[in-house]
Design an enzyme around this catalytic site. Structure first.
Site, PDB file in Angstrom:
ATOM      1  N   TYR A 690       0.917  -1.193   0.044  1.00 21.54           N
ATOM      2  CA  TYR A 690      -0.104  -0.117  -0.029  1.00 21.54           C
ATOM      3  C   TYR A 690       0.597   1.220   0.087  1.00 21.54           C
ATOM      4  CZ  TYR A 690      -4.122  -2.777   1.435  1.00 21.54           C
ATOM      5  OH  TYR A 690      -4.986  -3.698   1.578  1.00 21.54           O
ATOM      6  N   THR A 721      -1.866  -6.158  -6.973  1.00 19.49           N
ATOM      7  CA  THR A 721      -1.859  -5.106  -5.968  1.00 19.49           C
ATOM      8  C   THR A 721      -2.410  -5.715  -4.692  1.00 19.49           C
ATOM      9  OG1 THR A 721      -4.316  -4.781  -6.274  1.00 19.49           O
ATOM     10  CG2 THR A 721      -2.689  -3.291  -7.593  1.00 19.49           C
ATOM     11  N   ASP A 722      -2.165  -5.100  -3.651  1.00 25.08           N
ATOM     12  CA  ASP A 722      -2.897  -5.362  -2.483  1.00 25.08           C
ATOM     13  C   ASP A 722      -4.370  -4.925  -2.432  1.00 25.08           C
ATOM     14  OD1 ASP A 722      -3.381  -6.114   0.354  1.00 25.08           O
ATOM     15  OD2 ASP A 722      -1.804  -5.150   1.174  1.00 25.08           O
ATOM     16  N   TRP A 723      -5.331  -5.332  -1.718  1.00 24.59           N
ATOM     17  CA  TRP A 723      -6.742  -5.083  -1.715  1.00 24.59           C
ATOM     18  C   TRP A 723      -7.134  -3.605  -1.558  1.00 24.59           C
ATOM     19  CZ3 TRP A 723      -4.887  -9.150  -3.153  1.00 24.59           C
ATOM     20  CH2 TRP A 723      -5.576 -10.405  -3.451  1.00 24.59           C
TER      21      TRP A 723
END
Length: 778
Positions: A690, A721-723
C-alpha cells in the site's frame, strides 16, 4: 481430476487418507503443534529449573492461559478449531501425571468472561487475581507459571506504553504477588512481537522465561510439551531484544509523521546496529540468534576452505548434555570498512542439526558465495549503482548467536576492490536528508523535489490510439479470429501458443483479465481469470499467512499455523517447507488456487502492527524462510504470493505513508529477502504494498517492478496489488502491475485507452503473466 476442475466446478474432493478431509485434521494440527514447539525460544533458565519434574505442582496464572492468542488480527486471522489453550494442555498433562495444577486458580480463570473488544487494540487487559486465590494457589504449589499475552494486527501499529510494549499496572501487581508468595516463577510469553524484557532479564525471582510467541491452533500444547520436557527447546531469536524501546535506532523516526518515515538508520537495522555502533552492545538483553536448550552442545574441529568465489566451513556439532536436542550453527561476516562502511556483523549462512542424542555428533557444512558479501554503492563512492567487494580482510565468525560467535582462523583476503555486479540507479530517495554510518556519524544525502506519480513509455510499438466508442472498442483488438476460439487448455497441451491465444482476445477480454473477479465457493478475497468462453477458470485466492483464512459464515474450519516469526525462530527451512505443504493442501482441498502468503517485510521497529506476519530483522532469515514456504506451497500445485513489496514497515496511514530509504538500505535490507525468495523458490505471485517508497507507490513504480524485479532479478510471475489500494489502475498497468485486486477499475482503463494513453500492448503485456500462472496451477 482434470486441470482446473476445482476452479471450474468447486467439487467436494477431500485430499486426506482414505478420502477423509485433510483440512484441520489431526495430522495437520499435529504438524502445527510440532512447528510451534520448534520455534519457541528459551530465553532464561536459571539453575536449569526447566523442564518441570514429573508430577510437579504448579499454579497457572495469566488470562492468556484460557484466552490464548493464536495469532494477530486482520488477514492473518484464521477461523480454526477452538485453540488448544495452555490450561487445556496442562489439564491433559495433569491427567497423564506430568504436572499437578492448583485447581481453585484454574477454576478462577475458567470462569472469566472472555469478551472481545468492539475494536481491535494492542493494549492487553490482564485480569487481576484476588489475594485469597493467590495464597490458596501458593499453599498448593511453590512454582507459578505466568502466561502473559500480547496481540496486534493489520491496520494499526502498537504503542510504547504500559499494557503493550511494557507491563501494565495490573501485570506489575500480579508479578509482585507472585514474587511474594512463590519460590519459583516461570514466565511464558504469548506475544506476537517484541516487548520490553528488562523486567525479567536480571530478576532472580523469575527463573525461567519461554518466548512461545503465537503458536496457532495448537500453541498451548506446544507450551506444555516444552515445559514438561517432552520437547527440548531449539528455537533462536530472529530479532534483537534490547533493554528499552528507545534503544532501537528506528524509535526516533517511527512516529515522526503519519505521512512519511525516514529510514535514517539505513543498513544498521537490528543486530547490525547493536553490534556495530559505538556503545550500543550494552543495550542488548538478548542478542540475535540466541536461544537456550535443556542440553548443551560443542562446536569443534572447524575447517575452512577459502577460494576467490566461496568460503566454506565444516564443523562438528556434538550434543554434550543429558537429553536429545537440536542446535543452530550460525556464520557471520565482518567485512572491511573500506570506503562504503559495513556492519561489524552480518549473517551469511546458518544450518540446524537433526535431533542429536546425548554424545551424538553431526558434521555441518556452511557455504558463502563471496559475491553475496558485496555492498551496494548508491552514491558513486567506488562505482555508482554497483555491488562492490572492497579490498581488505573478510573475517568470519562461527557460533550459536551473533554475540558469542567466535572468529575463525582463516581470513578471506580481497587483494583489490572489484565490481561484483553492475546494477542500475533505481528508486533513489529525494526527501531523505541523511543516514547513519558505522561510526555513529550522520552522512548527508542529496535531496530534491518529490517525484510525481508518473506515466511511462510503452513496452512495444504503439497501435494507433483507440478513438472508437467504448462498446465498439471493447469488441476490437483481436488479430486472430476463429470460429471456435482457442481454449486455455489448448495452450497447456501445446495445440497453440500463448501468443496466439492472447491475440484472439478482444480489448474487453484483456481489461477483464487485469481486474479481480468475484468470490466463488468458500473464498473471501476474490479471484482472477473468469473468461469461460476461452476456458479460463476463475481462480480463487485466500488470505494468509497464518493459515487458510475463510470467514466463519462459510462453515469451514482450517488449521491456524504458528505465526511467521515463530516459524522463522525454528531456523529450520525443511520444517517450514513442511508447514507450507500442509497449508497448501488445505488451500487446494477448499478449491482455492492462490495463497496470499508468505509475508516477508523486515522487523524494522518493534511497534509495527504486522510484525507477527513477518519473519525477522534479518533479510537472509526472512528470504530463506519465505523461500521454504513457497517451495512447500507450490509443490502442491498451489501458487504462493510473497508480500508486501516493499518497505511495508508501518500500518498507520498505510495507503499513503512514504517510506524514505536509501538505495543501499533498500537493496541490502528491504529488498534482499524478496530477491532471495524470487531467485531460489520462484514464487508464482507477488503482491505490491500500500505504502509509498521514496515518493511512489510500488504498484505504479516502473523502476521497482520492471527495473529491479523483472529486469535485474528476472521475475516472470504475476504481480498483483494489495486489496483496494488507492492507486490509479492505468498507471499500474503502465508500470507492469498485472492485476488489480479485488475488482480493478475497468472504467479507468477504458478511459485511458480512449484517451490514447494506454495501448493494447500494455494490456497484452500484463495479461500474459496472469495466464502463465494459471497454466502452472492444477
Amino acid at each position: 481430476m482434470t486441470k482446473w476442475a476445482r476452479a471450474f466446478y468447486q467439487p467436494v474432493k477431500p485430499l486426506g487418507p482414505n478420502h477423509q478431509l485433510l483440512t484441520a485434521s489431526p495430522a495437520q494440527l499435529g504438524l502445527s503443534r510440532r512447528a510451534a514447539a520448534a520455534g519457541a525460544v528459551l530465553l532464561k533458565n536459571e539453575g536449569a529449573f526447566l523442564p518441570l519434574h514429573r508430577g510437579q505442582h504448579i499454579a497457572l496464572f495469566g488470562k492468556a492461559q484460557v484466552d490464548y492468542i493464536q495469532g494477530g488480527w486482520g488477514s492473518g486471522e484464521v477461523t480454526g478449531p477452538t485453540p488448544l489453550t495452555p490450561l487445556a494442555a496442562f489439564t491433559e498433562a495433569e491427567a497423564a501425571g506430568d504436572v499437578r495444577l492448583a485447581a481453585e486458580l484454574s477454576k478462577f480463570y475458567q470462569a472469566l468472561p472472555l469478551v472481545k473488544p468492539d475494536e481491535p487494540t494492542s493494549i492487553y487487559a490482564e485480569e487481576p487475581v484476588p489475594e485469597a486465590t493467590v495464597k490458596s494457589a501458593a499453599a498448593f504449589a511453590d512454582t507459578a507459571v505466568y502466561v502473559l499475552g500480547r496481540t496486534s494486527g493489520e491496520g494499526s501499529d502498537r504503542q510504547a506504553v504500559p499494557g503493550d510494549y511494557s507491563l501494565s499496572d495490573t501485570e506489575q501487581a500480579l508479578l509482585a504477588a507472585l514474587r511474594e508468595h512463590f519460590a519459583h516463577i516461570v514466565v511464558v510469553l504469548n506475544i506476537g512481537g517484541m516487548m520490553d524484557t528488562s523486567w525479567f532479564v536480571a530478576d532472580p525471582h523469575i527463573q525461567a522465561v519461554l518466548l512461545a510467541a503465537q503458536g496457532g491452533s495448537q500453541g498451548g500444547g506446544a507450551i506444555a510439551d516444552l515445559l514438561t520436557g517432552k520437547v527440548t527447546p531449539s528455537g533462536k531469536l530472529t530479532d534483537t531484544l534490547a533493554d528499552s524501546y528507545a534503544a532501537y535506532p528506528s524509535s526516533a523516526t517511527f512516529n515522526q509523521s503519519d505521512d512519511a518515515v525516514d529510514y535514517t538508520e539505513d543498513i544498521y537495522v537490528g543486530y547490525r546496529y547493536f553490534e556495530t555502533l559505538p556503545d550500543q552492545q550494552q543495550h542488548v538483553n538478548y542478542p540475535f540468534g540466541f536461544g537456550l536448550s535443556y542440553t548443551t552442545f560443542a562446536l569443534t574441529d572447524a575447517t575452512v576452505t577459502d577460494s576467490p568465489a566461496a568460503y566454506q566451513v565444516s564443523v562438528a556439532v556434538t550434543n554434550t548434555g543429558a537429553c536429545a536436542g537440536q542446535e543452530v550453527v550460525q556464520l557471520y561476516l565482518a567485512a572491511p570498512q573500506g570506503k562504503l562502511g559495513k556492519p561489524h556483523r552480518s549473517l551469511v549462512a546458518f544450518a540446524k542439526t537433526r535431533i542429536l542424542q546425548p554424545g551424538e555428533t553431526q558434521q555441518v557444512q556452511l557455504t558463502v558465495q563471496l559475491s553475496d558479501c558485496a555492498s551496494f554503492d548508491d552514491l558513486g563512492v567506488v562505482a555508482k549503482a554497483a555491488m562492490i567487494l572492497e579490498a581488505g580482510d573478510y573475517q568470519f565468525y562461527l557460533g550459536t548467536d551473533v554475540r558469542s560467535a567466535a572468529l575463525l582462523p582463516v581470513t578471506h583476503v580481497e587483494p583489490a576492490t572489484r565490481i561484483v555486479r553492475q546494477l542500475h540507479d533505481y528508486c533513489a530517495p529525494n526527501q531523505l536528508a541523511q543516514r547513519l554510518t558505522a561510526s555513529g556519524a550522520m552522512q548527508a544525502l542529496p535531496t530534491g523535489p518529490q517525484p510525481p506519480e508518473y506515466s511511462v513509455g510503452d513496452p512495444g510499438p504503439h497501435h494507433a490510439p483507440f478513438q472508437l466508442p467504448v462498446a465498439e472498442w471493447l469488441d476490437q483488438g483481436a488479430t486472430i479470429s476463429r470460429e471456435e476460439p482457442w481454449q486455455l487448455a489448448d495452450v497447456a497441451t501445446g495445440a497453440t501458443t500463448l501468443g496466439d491465444f492472447i491475440a484472439q482476445l478482444t480489448n474487453g477480454d484483456l481489461v477483464h483479465l487485469l481486474c479481480g473477479q468475484p468470490c466463488v465457493g468458500a473464498a473471501d478475497t476474490g479471484g482472477f481469470g473468469a473468461l469461460p468462453d476461452y476456458g479460463i477458470p476463475d481462480m480463487m485466492t485466500a488470505d494468509g499467512p497464518a493459515g487458510l483464512r475463510i470467514p466463519p459464515d462459510r462453515g469451514v474450519i482450517t488449521t491456524a499455523w504458528p505465526s511467521a516469526t515463530l516459524l522463522a525462530q525454528t531456523w529450520d527451512p525443511a520444517l517450514v517447507t513442511e508447514v507450507g505443504r500442509g497449508a497448501a493442501r488445505e488451500v487446494k482441498e477448499n478449491n482455492i488456487g492462490v495463497w496470499l502468503a508468505p509475508a516477508l517485510n523486515i522487523h524494522r521497529n518493534p511497534l509495527t502492527g504486522r510484525n507477527f506476519e513477518y519473519f525477522a530483522e534479518d533479510p537472509l532469515v526472512a528470504g530463506t524462510m519465505a523461500a521454504a514456504i513457497v517451495r512447500g506451497v507450490q509443490g502442491e500445485g498451489v501458487a504462493a504470493c510473497i508480500k508486501h513489496f516493499a518497505c511495508n514497515n508501518k500500518e498507520t496511514n498505510r495507503n499513503h505513508a512514504d517510506s524514505r530509504v536509501s538505495e543501499r538500505a533498500l537493496r541490502e535490507i528491504y529488498l534482499r529477502g524478496f530477491e532471495l525468495a524470487v531467485s531460489t523458490a520462484k514464487p508464482l505471485c507477488l503482491m505490491t504494498s500500500y505504502n509509498q517508497v521514496n515518493g511512489r507507490h510500488p504498484s505504479a513504480d516502473r523502476e521497482l517492478l520492471q527495473g529491479i524485479l523483472r529486469g535485474e532479478w528476472g521475475y516472470a510471475g504475476l504481480i498483483m496489488t494489495d486489496w483496494w489500494n488507492l492507486v490509479d489502475h492505468a498507471k499500474e498497468v503502465e508500470a507492469g502491475n498485472n492485476l488489480k485486486m479485488p475488482d480493478g477499475d475497468p472504467q479507468r482503463l477504458l478511459a485511458a485507452a480512449q484517451a490514447g494513453t494506454l495501448s493494447r500492448n500494455y494490456l497484452e503485456a500484463n495479461a500474459k503473466p496472469i495466464l502463465q500462472v494459471l497454466l502452472q496451477l492444477d
